[in-house]
Design a protein around this motif. Sequence first.
Motif, PDB file in Angstrom:
ATOM      1  N   LEU A  52       0.742  -1.134   0.038  1.00 47.91           N
ATOM      2  CA  LEU A  52       0.018   0.074   0.068  1.00 47.91           C
ATOM      3  C   LEU A  52       1.019   1.304  -0.026  1.00 47.91           C
ATOM      4  O   LEU A  52       2.239   1.035  -0.016  1.00 47.91           O
ATOM      5  CB  LEU A  52      -1.034   0.115   1.206  1.00 47.91           C
ATOM      6  CG  LEU A  52      -1.939  -1.151   1.307  1.00 47.91           C
ATOM      7  CD1 LEU A  52      -2.446  -1.062   2.665  1.00 47.91           C
ATOM      8  CD2 LEU A  52      -2.991  -1.193   0.271  1.00 47.91           C
ATOM      9  N   ALA A  53       0.325   2.302  -0.144  1.00 47.72           N
ATOM     10  CA  ALA A  53       1.221   3.437   0.035  1.00 47.72           C
ATOM     11  C   ALA A  53       2.080   3.628   1.260  1.00 47.72           C
ATOM     12  O   ALA A  53       3.207   4.247   1.245  1.00 47.72           O
ATOM     13  CB  ALA A  53       0.170   4.771  -0.267  1.00 47.72           C
ATOM     14  N   ASP A  54       1.524   3.200   2.307  1.00 50.34           N
ATOM     15  CA  ASP A  54       1.994   3.346   3.777  1.00 50.34           C
ATOM     16  C   ASP A  54       2.604   2.007   4.344  1.00 50.34           C
ATOM     17  O   ASP A  54       3.257   2.288   5.256  1.00 50.34           O
ATOM     18  CB  ASP A  54       1.178   4.235   4.566  1.00 50.34           C
ATOM     19  CG  ASP A  54       0.019   3.488   4.859  1.00 50.34           C
ATOM     20  OD1 ASP A  54      -0.520   2.527   4.184  1.00 50.34           O
ATOM     21  OD2 ASP A  54      -0.637   3.811   5.849  1.00 50.34           O
ATOM     22  N   LYS A  55       2.319   1.013   3.640  1.00 50.57           N
ATOM     23  CA  LYS A  55       2.642  -0.503   4.171  1.00 50.57           C
ATOM     24  C   LYS A  55       2.999  -1.342   3.186  1.00 50.57           C
ATOM     25  O   LYS A  55       2.224  -1.297   2.162  1.00 50.57           O
ATOM     26  CB  LYS A  55       1.629  -0.689   5.178  1.00 50.57           C
ATOM     27  CG  LYS A  55       1.863  -2.127   5.848  1.00 50.57           C
ATOM     28  CD  LYS A  55       0.579  -2.353   6.656  1.00 50.57           C
ATOM     29  CE  LYS A  55       0.781  -3.680   7.397  1.00 50.57           C
ATOM     30  NZ  LYS A  55      -0.452  -4.131   8.183  1.00 50.57           N
ATOM     31  N   GLN A  56       3.884  -2.126   3.628  1.00 48.46           N
ATOM     32  CA  GLN A  56       4.257  -3.301   2.369  1.00 48.46           C
ATOM     33  C   GLN A  56       4.774  -4.687   3.357  1.00 48.46           C
ATOM     34  O   GLN A  56       5.161  -4.400   4.336  1.00 48.46           O
ATOM     35  CB  GLN A  56       5.319  -2.827   1.521  1.00 48.46           C
ATOM     36  CG  GLN A  56       6.716  -2.637   2.168  1.00 48.46           C
ATOM     37  CD  GLN A  56       7.574  -2.286   1.136  1.00 48.46           C
ATOM     38  OE1 GLN A  56       7.413  -1.957   0.007  1.00 48.46           O
ATOM     39  NE2 GLN A  56       8.990  -2.002   1.368  1.00 48.46           N
ATOM     40  N   LYS A  57       4.459  -5.527   2.683  1.00 50.74           N
ATOM     41  CA  LYS A  57       4.861  -6.803   3.259  1.00 50.74           C
ATOM     42  C   LYS A  57       5.450  -7.845   2.091  1.00 50.74           C
ATOM     43  O   LYS A  57       4.867  -7.869   1.033  1.00 50.74           O
ATOM     44  CB  LYS A  57       3.622  -7.429   3.566  1.00 50.74           C
ATOM     45  CG  LYS A  57       4.002  -8.658   4.565  1.00 50.74           C
ATOM     46  CD  LYS A  57       4.455  -8.423   6.027  1.00 50.74           C
ATOM     47  CE  LYS A  57       4.568  -9.526   6.704  1.00 50.74           C
ATOM     48  NZ  LYS A  57       5.312  -9.502   7.953  1.00 50.74           N
ATOM     49  N   LEU A  58       6.622  -8.474   2.576  1.00 55.51           N
ATOM     50  CA  LEU A  58       7.401  -9.547   1.546  1.00 55.51           C
ATOM     51  C   LEU A  58       7.353 -10.727   2.248  1.00 55.51           C
ATOM     52  O   LEU A  58       7.844 -10.694   3.592  1.00 55.51           O
ATOM     53  CB  LEU A  58       8.557  -9.029   1.268  1.00 55.51           C
ATOM     54  CG  LEU A  58       9.404  -9.861   0.237  1.00 55.51           C
ATOM     55  CD1 LEU A  58       8.810  -9.869  -1.110  1.00 55.51           C
ATOM     56  CD2 LEU A  58      10.698  -9.304   0.044  1.00 55.51           C
ATOM     57  N   ILE A  59       6.841 -11.706   1.938  1.00 53.92           N
ATOM     58  CA  ILE A  59       6.744 -12.778   2.438  1.00 53.92           C
ATOM     59  C   ILE A  59       7.484 -14.248   1.781  1.00 53.92           C
ATOM     60  O   ILE A  59       7.320 -14.278   0.554  1.00 53.92           O
ATOM     61  CB  ILE A  59       5.353 -13.644   2.864  1.00 53.92           C
ATOM     62  CG1 ILE A  59       4.635 -12.811   3.756  1.00 53.92           C
ATOM     63  CG2 ILE A  59       5.431 -14.797   3.298  1.00 53.92           C
ATOM     64  CD1 ILE A  59       3.142 -12.890   3.727  1.00 53.92           C
ATOM     65  N   ARG A  60       8.595 -14.771   2.302  1.00 56.54           N
ATOM     66  CA  ARG A  60       9.409 -15.682   1.682  1.00 56.54           C
ATOM     67  C   ARG A  60       8.803 -17.275   1.760  1.00 56.54           C
ATOM     68  O   ARG A  60       8.196 -17.563   2.966  1.00 56.54           O
ATOM     69  CB  ARG A  60      10.628 -15.718   1.930  1.00 56.54           C
ATOM     70  CG  ARG A  60      11.458 -14.464   1.785  1.00 56.54           C
ATOM     71  CD  ARG A  60      12.960 -14.493   2.014  1.00 56.54           C
ATOM     72  NE  ARG A  60      13.766 -13.699   1.477  1.00 56.54           N
ATOM     73  CZ  ARG A  60      13.660 -12.238   1.998  1.00 56.54           C
ATOM     74  NH1 ARG A  60      12.918 -12.008   3.032  1.00 56.54           N
ATOM     75  NH2 ARG A  60      14.366 -11.283   1.323  1.00 56.54           N
ATOM     76  N   LEU A  61       8.399 -17.996   0.924  1.00 55.14           N
ATOM     77  CA  LEU A  61       7.758 -19.320   0.989  1.00 55.14           C
ATOM     78  C   LEU A  61       8.350 -20.300   0.440  1.00 55.14           C
ATOM     79  O   LEU A  61       9.363 -20.038  -0.631  1.00 55.14           O
ATOM     80  CB  LEU A  61       6.495 -19.287   0.323  1.00 55.14           C
ATOM     81  CG  LEU A  61       5.264 -18.262   0.754  1.00 55.14           C
ATOM     82  CD1 LEU A  61       4.035 -18.454  -0.234  1.00 55.14           C
ATOM     83  CD2 LEU A  61       4.797 -18.550   2.070  1.00 55.14           C
ATOM     84  N   THR A  62       8.395 -21.531   0.985  1.00 48.05           N
ATOM     85  CA  THR A  62       8.844 -22.724   0.104  1.00 48.05           C
ATOM     86  C   THR A  62       7.769 -23.516  -0.232  1.00 48.05           C
ATOM     87  O   THR A  62       6.871 -23.748   0.676  1.00 48.05           O
ATOM     88  CB  THR A  62       9.955 -23.599   1.096  1.00 48.05           C
ATOM     89  OG1 THR A  62      10.872 -22.807   1.589  1.00 48.05           O
ATOM     90  CG2 THR A  62      10.438 -24.908   0.211  1.00 48.05           C
ATOM     91  N   VAL A  63       7.586 -23.511  -1.528  1.00 46.76           N
ATOM     92  CA  VAL A  63       6.239 -24.247  -2.081  1.00 46.76           C
ATOM     93  C   VAL A  63       6.784 -25.428  -2.946  1.00 46.76           C
ATOM     94  O   VAL A  63       7.786 -25.489  -3.462  1.00 46.76           O
ATOM     95  CB  VAL A  63       5.694 -23.279  -2.807  1.00 46.76           C
ATOM     96  CG1 VAL A  63       5.107 -22.031  -1.963  1.00 46.76           C
ATOM     97  CG2 VAL A  63       6.242 -22.735  -4.413  1.00 46.76           C
ATOM     98  N   PRO A  64       6.003 -26.469  -2.930  1.00 48.89           N
ATOM     99  CA  PRO A  64       6.094 -27.549  -4.007  1.00 48.89           C
ATOM    100  C   PRO A  64       6.297 -27.117  -5.411  1.00 48.89           C
ATOM    101  O   PRO A  64       5.692 -26.238  -6.044  1.00 48.89           O
ATOM    102  CB  PRO A  64       5.004 -28.403  -3.973  1.00 48.89           C
ATOM    103  CG  PRO A  64       4.210 -27.928  -2.839  1.00 48.89           C
ATOM    104  CD  PRO A  64       4.619 -26.572  -2.680  1.00 48.89           C
ATOM    105  N   ALA A  65       7.369 -27.841  -6.118  1.00 49.03           N
ATOM    106  CA  ALA A  65       7.508 -27.589  -7.516  1.00 49.03           C
ATOM    107  C   ALA A  65       6.169 -27.859  -8.192  1.00 49.03           C
ATOM    108  O   ALA A  65       5.374 -28.617  -7.833  1.00 49.03           O
ATOM    109  CB  ALA A  65       8.606 -28.383  -8.174  1.00 49.03           C
ATOM    110  N   GLY A  66       5.800 -26.959  -9.176  1.00 49.67           N
ATOM    111  CA  GLY A  66       4.618 -27.053 -10.026  1.00 49.67           C
ATOM    112  C   GLY A  66       3.523 -26.198  -9.286  1.00 49.67           C
ATOM    113  O   GLY A  66       2.453 -25.952  -9.864  1.00 49.67           O
ATOM    114  N   THR A  67       3.821 -25.332  -8.350  1.00 48.48           N
ATOM    115  CA  THR A  67       3.026 -24.273  -7.686  1.00 48.48           C
ATOM    116  C   THR A  67       2.629 -23.309  -8.615  1.00 48.48           C
ATOM    117  O   THR A  67       3.369 -22.632  -9.189  1.00 48.48           O
ATOM    118  CB  THR A  67       3.318 -23.968  -6.171  1.00 48.48           C
ATOM    119  OG1 THR A  67       3.675 -25.081  -5.356  1.00 48.48           O
ATOM    120  CG2 THR A  67       2.432 -22.882  -5.802  1.00 48.48           C
TER     121      THR A  67
END
Length: 103
Positions: free
Chosen positions: A14-29
């Motif tokens: 958003l203009a005043d807030k941001q979020k970055l989330i790291r994930l480990t997901v199955p191949a093919g996601t």
Amino acid sequence: MDKQSIAVEVAYALADKQKLIRLTVPAGTTVRQAALRSGMDAHFPEVDLANAPLGIFGKAVAKPDERVLEEGERVEIYRPLIADPKEVRKQRAAKAAKEKAGE
């Protein structure tokens, strides 16, 4: 990490807030699946992850339910535009012309 999973990131801002989330997901996601798995809606309840437009590294993905992610890609969740960019440009040009005429 084995060949059966990949590391990706999911981002929303958003203009005043941001979020970055790291994930480990199955191949093919897919792009949409990663967005849903991120839990970003817990941080931004107004986001509809099931229908939000999505992209990868600043490029919109036409079919996020089909596009399979690759190692290291960043999924971006886009929010609706507040104003039409063409209309804003038109208004800015009209204002500049008016100011120039008034000089």
